[in-house]
Each structure stands twice: as structure tokens, then as C-alpha cells.
Design an enzyme around this catalytic site. Structure first.
Site, mmCIF file in Angstrom:
data_model
loop_
_atom_site.group_PDB
_atom_site.id
_atom_site.type_symbol
_atom_site.label_atom_id
_atom_site.label_comp_id
_atom_site.label_asym_id
_atom_site.label_seq_id
_atom_site.Cartn_x
_atom_site.Cartn_y
_atom_site.Cartn_z
ATOM 1 C CB ALA A 195 81.543 26.071 128.308
ATOM 2 C CB SER A 196 78.629 24.851 131.782
ATOM 3 O OG SER A 196 77.603 24.398 132.637
ATOM 4 N N GLY A 197 79.715 26.097 134.014
ATOM 5 C CA GLY A 197 80.282 26.605 135.261
ATOM 6 C C GLY A 197 81.483 27.500 135.025
#
Length: 251
Positions: free
Chosen positions: A103-105
Site C-alpha cells: 500500500a502507498s509506497g
């Protein structure tokens, strides 16, 4: 002199590199702390990716991601190194295998994969960015502690825990975050062969399961690490029934 097996036509098993990116993404070296958990250090990961890139015996690469994200700068450094490796001639397949979290990065570093494989219950997406700071000046005052800061430059204290964001600083941070978010969305759109508008509609920080992400076009296939290795073999034109040697990083 010694005769290599290759020189007399005997080929060893094909080799596939498996890079584990497990933990919070940060600049510097990877580490593990029993209290705070694992850290994926961009410097460590980049060094490993470069070693793989220089090893001609590696026929494909699988990136195994289990990360909630972290530093946007560190994620971008890892993304760039993976893109350089992926686009190197002769091209080697890069397959991303998502574990519990990407998730995200974690999604950011997954993007370079020619194929992205997620588990049905993987939590992924969270395409967005956030920042902030904890201001402790009032707490310290209640404890009878007086803290003073000396700064040089208009925004030298922008992330100081001893002062709140000024309206101008808030505007600067908002502008910086919007710029990074736009770049993130554009990179996802390019990687997934679609438009920034379509990615923005499913981005904005929202989290999806692997099954939902497959339906939304953020991942290509559902399955475990074995499925990702099979996809890497197929793209590297290694016969499906041929045994491969998995070279694991970190060793």
C-alpha cells in the site's frame, strides 16, 4: 585448467532473483527492531538491485512486497532503480508479488513490474500521500519546560515540533503534496496503460483488497509467490516444467 560446464554445453538451472521488500520504506539501510519492526532501506535495496542487474546469470526478477509504505523519497529512489533494471538491454522480466500489504509506497515500488500478482486478501492501493507534525510546545509549557528555537531562513522551522505551521507554510506543504500525488497518479497510469483521470478516480488514498485491485486494473493476476515465479518463467521463456534456482535477497 578447469573446464566450465557451460563451455561443453551443459547448462545449469535458470536463476531467478527474489527480492524481499518487507517493512516500512525509509532512506538509508535496512534494519530490524523487535519493537518497531522491519525497515526497507532504499540504500540497501538499491545496492541489491544493482548487484542483480550486473549478474547476467539472473534471467528474471521477482519483487516480493509486504509494506505499508513510508518515505515518498525513498520509494521513488527504489522505483527508479527498478525501472532502470527493467528497461536494461537485454530486457529481463520483472514480476511483482504482493504479500499481505503493498500500500502507498508499497504500491509505488510495485508499479515497475511487467506483471503484478496479488493475493485475494492483499491490502493494496492507498495511492496518496500525507504529512504532518506533532507540536509539543504547549505540552512542554504545562511541564514547566521553556523551549526556544533559533532559525536561519524563512521556513527553516517548517517541521519544527516547537511551532505550528503558518498559513504560508501550510500552503507550501499542500502544494508540495499535490505535486507528488499528481506524479504518483501519472506513474500509475503509465504503468497500468490507462489515464491519470481513471487512476485518480480509484486513488485518493483508498485501500483495496487484491481481488478488488484486480477488478480495478491495479494488479494483473491473483495468486501467491509461486504464481509470480511462474509468470516470471513464462516471460523469460523458461519452460514451465524446468526447475529454477531462486536467488533470494537479502541473502
Amino acid at each position: 585448467g578447469r573446464i566450465s560446464p557451460q563451455s561443453v554445453g551443459i547448462r545449469g538451472r535458470s536463476r531467478i532473483a527474489v527480492i524481499y521488500a518487507v517493512g516500512v520504506i525509509a532512506s538509508g539501510n535496512s534494519s530490524f527492531d523487535p519493537t518497531t519492526g522491519r525497515v526497507v532501506g532504499s540504500s540497501t535495496l538499491v545496492a541489491q538491485i544493482r548487484r542483480i542487474r550486473e549478474d547476467d546469470s539472473i534471467k528474471a526478477i521477482v519483487l516480493r512486497v509486504d509494506s505499508p509504505g513510508g518515505s515518498s523519497t525513498a520509494s521513488d529512489v527504489i522505483w527508479r532503480e527498478l525501472m532502470i533494471t527493467r528497461d536494461q538491454k537485454p530486457a529481463r522480466p520483472l514480476v511483482t508479488s504482493m504479500s499481505d500489504l503493498a500500500a502507498s509506497g508499497g504500491y509505488y515500488i510495485a508499479m515497475p513490474g511487467h506483471v503484478i500478482v496479488a493475493q485475494p486478501a492483499t491490502l493494496t492501493g492507498s495511492i496518496g500521500i500525507y504529512t504532518g507534525k506533532i507540536v509539543v510546545s504547549d505540552t512542554l509549557a504545562k511541564l514547566g519546560i521553556n523551549a526556544e528555537t533559533v532559525t536561519s531562513g524563512e521556513n527553516a522551522d517548517i517541521y519544527s515540533p516547537f511551532s505550528r505551521f503558518s498559513p504560508e507554510q501550510q500552503a507550501k506543504i499542500r502544494e508540495s503534496m499535490q505535486s507528488f500525488y499528481d506524479q504518483f497518479v501519472e506513474k500509475v497510469a503509465k504503468a497500468r496503460h490507462t489515464t491519470p483521470e481513471r487512476i485518480d478516480a480509484i486513488a485518493q488514498g483508498r485501500v483495496w483488497t487484491g481481488r478488488q485491485a484486480r477488478e480495478l486494473g491495479l494488479v494483473d493476476q491473483l495468486g501467491c509467490l509461486d504464481v509470480a515465479v511462474a509468470a516470471a518463467k513464462q516471460r523469460a521463456r523458461i519452460p514451465p516444467d524446468e526447475d529454477v534456482e531462486l536467488v533470494v535477497y537479502p541473502p
